[in-house]
Design a protein around this motif. Structure first.
Motif, PDB file in Angstrom:
ATOM      1  N   UNK A 128       1.039  -1.266  -0.046  1.00  0.00           N
ATOM      2  CA  UNK A 128       0.077  -0.174  -0.069  1.00  0.00           C
ATOM      3  C   UNK A 128       0.871   1.427   0.094  1.00  0.00           C
ATOM      4  N   UNK A 129       1.783   1.209   0.844  1.00  0.00           N
ATOM      5  CA  UNK A 129       2.685   2.444   0.740  1.00  0.00           C
ATOM      6  C   UNK A 129       3.478   2.749  -0.574  1.00  0.00           C
ATOM      7  N   UNK A 130       3.849   1.562  -1.375  1.00  0.00           N
ATOM      8  CA  UNK A 130       4.405   1.801  -2.502  1.00  0.00           C
ATOM      9  C   UNK A 130       3.633   2.100  -3.544  1.00  0.00           C
ATOM     10  N   UNK A 131       2.317   1.909  -3.429  1.00  0.00           N
ATOM     11  CA  UNK A 131       1.111   2.209  -4.380  1.00  0.00           C
ATOM     12  C   UNK A 131       1.159   3.784  -4.258  1.00  0.00           C
ATOM     13  N   UNK A 132       0.953   4.386  -3.028  1.00  0.00           N
ATOM     14  CA  UNK A 132       0.819   5.630  -2.565  1.00  0.00           C
ATOM     15  C   UNK A 132       1.773   6.511  -3.051  1.00  0.00           C
ATOM     16  N   UNK A 133       3.228   5.931  -2.829  1.00  0.00           N
ATOM     17  CA  UNK A 133       4.320   6.738  -3.309  1.00  0.00           C
ATOM     18  C   UNK A 133       4.230   6.907  -4.841  1.00  0.00           C
ATOM     19  N   UNK A 134       3.696   6.016  -5.376  1.00  0.00           N
ATOM     20  CA  UNK A 134       3.960   6.141  -6.867  1.00  0.00           C
ATOM     21  C   UNK A 134       2.928   6.876  -7.522  1.00  0.00           C
ATOM     22  N   UNK A 135       1.815   7.118  -6.763  1.00  0.00           N
ATOM     23  CA  UNK A 135       0.798   8.176  -7.036  1.00  0.00           C
ATOM     24  C   UNK A 135       1.212   9.426  -7.334  1.00  0.00           C
ATOM     25  N   UNK A 136       0.658  10.105  -8.576  1.00  0.00           N
ATOM     26  CA  UNK A 136       0.952  11.557  -8.702  1.00  0.00           C
ATOM     27  C   UNK A 136       0.489  12.473  -7.730  1.00  0.00           C
ATOM     28  N   UNK A 137      -0.397  12.116  -7.114  1.00  0.00           N
ATOM     29  CA  UNK A 137      -0.913  12.888  -5.868  1.00  0.00           C
ATOM     30  C   UNK A 137       0.139  12.997  -4.634  1.00  0.00           C
ATOM     31  N   UNK A 138       0.813  12.025  -4.622  1.00  0.00           N
ATOM     32  CA  UNK A 138       2.173  12.173  -3.672  1.00  0.00           C
ATOM     33  C   UNK A 138       2.907  13.389  -3.940  1.00  0.00           C
ATOM     34  N   UNK A 139       3.214  13.382  -5.257  1.00  0.00           N
ATOM     35  CA  UNK A 139       4.311  14.462  -5.591  1.00  0.00           C
ATOM     36  C   UNK A 139       3.597  15.625  -5.610  1.00  0.00           C
ATOM     37  N   UNK A 140       2.319  15.954  -5.876  1.00  0.00           N
ATOM     38  CA  UNK A 140       1.456  17.050  -5.750  1.00  0.00           C
ATOM     39  C   UNK A 140       1.262  17.565  -4.332  1.00  0.00           C
ATOM     40  N   UNK A 141       1.224  16.826  -3.514  1.00  0.00           N
ATOM     41  CA  UNK A 141       0.986  17.224  -1.967  1.00  0.00           C
ATOM     42  C   UNK A 141       2.154  17.691  -1.492  1.00  0.00           C
ATOM     43  N   UNK A 142       3.544  17.161  -1.628  1.00  0.00           N
ATOM     44  CA  UNK A 142       4.668  17.287  -1.303  1.00  0.00           C
ATOM     45  C   UNK A 142       5.595  18.514  -1.986  1.00  0.00           C
ATOM     46  N   UNK A 143       5.164  18.886  -3.154  1.00  0.00           N
ATOM     47  CA  UNK A 143       5.467  19.701  -3.987  1.00  0.00           C
ATOM     48  C   UNK A 143       5.003  21.058  -3.520  1.00  0.00           C
ATOM     49  N   UNK A 144       4.050  20.944  -2.844  1.00  0.00           N
ATOM     50  CA  UNK A 144       3.177  22.368  -2.286  1.00  0.00           C
ATOM     51  C   UNK A 144       4.033  23.071  -1.353  1.00  0.00           C
ATOM     52  N   UNK A 145       4.796  22.330  -0.506  1.00  0.00           N
ATOM     53  CA  UNK A 145       5.573  22.805   0.566  1.00  0.00           C
ATOM     54  C   UNK A 145       6.793  23.738  -0.195  1.00  0.00           C
ATOM     55  N   UNK A 146       7.419  23.269  -1.141  1.00  0.00           N
ATOM     56  CA  UNK A 146       8.407  23.909  -1.799  1.00  0.00           C
ATOM     57  C   UNK A 146       7.681  25.023  -2.798  1.00  0.00           C
TER      58      UNK A 146
END
Length: 261
Positions: free
Chosen positions: A221-239
């Protein structure tokens, strides 16, 4: 007799010319780094280019470091002031912004003195001809070398599944606290999805996780979520927040701007 006197005067004037030339050469060689050049560098340059502050990797407080230069290469090229970044930056005649930065420029006579020192060969004291290397140290954790930490001793060894758990459990035991009861699968997938993607899991994702009976279902499950584009969208917001990314100025008339470029 007249011819003889003419020859004597010619020889005398030639000798005087040689002596005067020698004096001129001696005056040219009189520029001393320690007495004339270092005070100028100390007054105008040390704030940004010394042992305490090496802007652009350049130190001007030690002879060999001046010759070595910084990120742009040698600061001076002995005998060639026009090609020396130090002279170019002080005089504003090169591609390097004029220095000192945001401060009054050196006087014309001071720049000329440094120029002449370079053209004479940029002589430095013998005691400073060996490169002096300094290394700044910091106690900030990001600059400290990585060390292998010892795992703390804990009582509830069965609770530990990885080394990180040992540190968490050690602190809990110090505070006389017990670990929380393991969450059910519905709670786990909701927590993990919100944490990694900022979105709740879909019904299909919940059902898929609940029906996965393999021992590494959570890791999958962790791997699937890390591979999701939404993971990148969420954490890119901080930058993007740090970079003040926005499609408008956000002040006065709040006019538009194309920051994505």
């Amino acid at each position: 007799m007249r011819k003889f006197l003419t020859q004597i005067f010619t020889v005398v004037f030639s000798m005087l010319a040689i002596v005067q030339t020698g004096i001129a050469v001696e005056k040219e060689a009189d520029i001393k780094f320690e007495k004339q050049i270092r005070p100028l560098l100390k007054q105008h340059c040390y704030d940004c280019h010394s042992q305490d502050a090496e802007e652009s990797g350049l130190r001007l407080d030690y002879g060999a470091n001046i010759l070595k230069g910084g990120d742009r290469g040698p600061a001076v090229i002995p005998g060639k002031s026009a090609e020396s970044p130090l002279f170019q930056s002080l005089s504003g005649k090169g591609k390097i912004p004029q220095m000192p930065h945001d401060l009054p420029a050196l006087k014309t006579a001071e720049i000329a003195l440094i120029q002449k020192w370079i053209d004479q060969g940029a002589q430095i004291p013998k005691s400073e001809q060996t490169l002096k290397v300094t290394q700044k140290t910091s106690d900030h954790w990001a600059f400290l070398p990585i060390k292998q930490s010892k795992l703390p001793a804990v009582k509830q060894q069965k609770w530990i599944r990885n080394p990180v758990d040992a540190f968490i459990l050690s602190r809990l035991e110090q505070k006389q606290l017990k670990p929380s009861v393991e969450a059910d699968r519905n709670t786990l997938i909701r927590r993990l999805s919100l944490d990694l993607t900022g979105l709740p899991p879909s019904v299909e994702e919940v059902q898929k996780f609940l029906s996965d009976k393999r021992p590494d279902a959570y890791e999958r499950l962790v791997d699937r979520l890390l591979a999701s584009p939404h993971y990148g969208e969420r954490w890119a917001r901080h930058w993007l927040d740090v970079a003040r990314y926005a499609d408008s100025n956000g002040f006065t008339i709040d006019g538009p701007r194309s920051i994505w470029k």
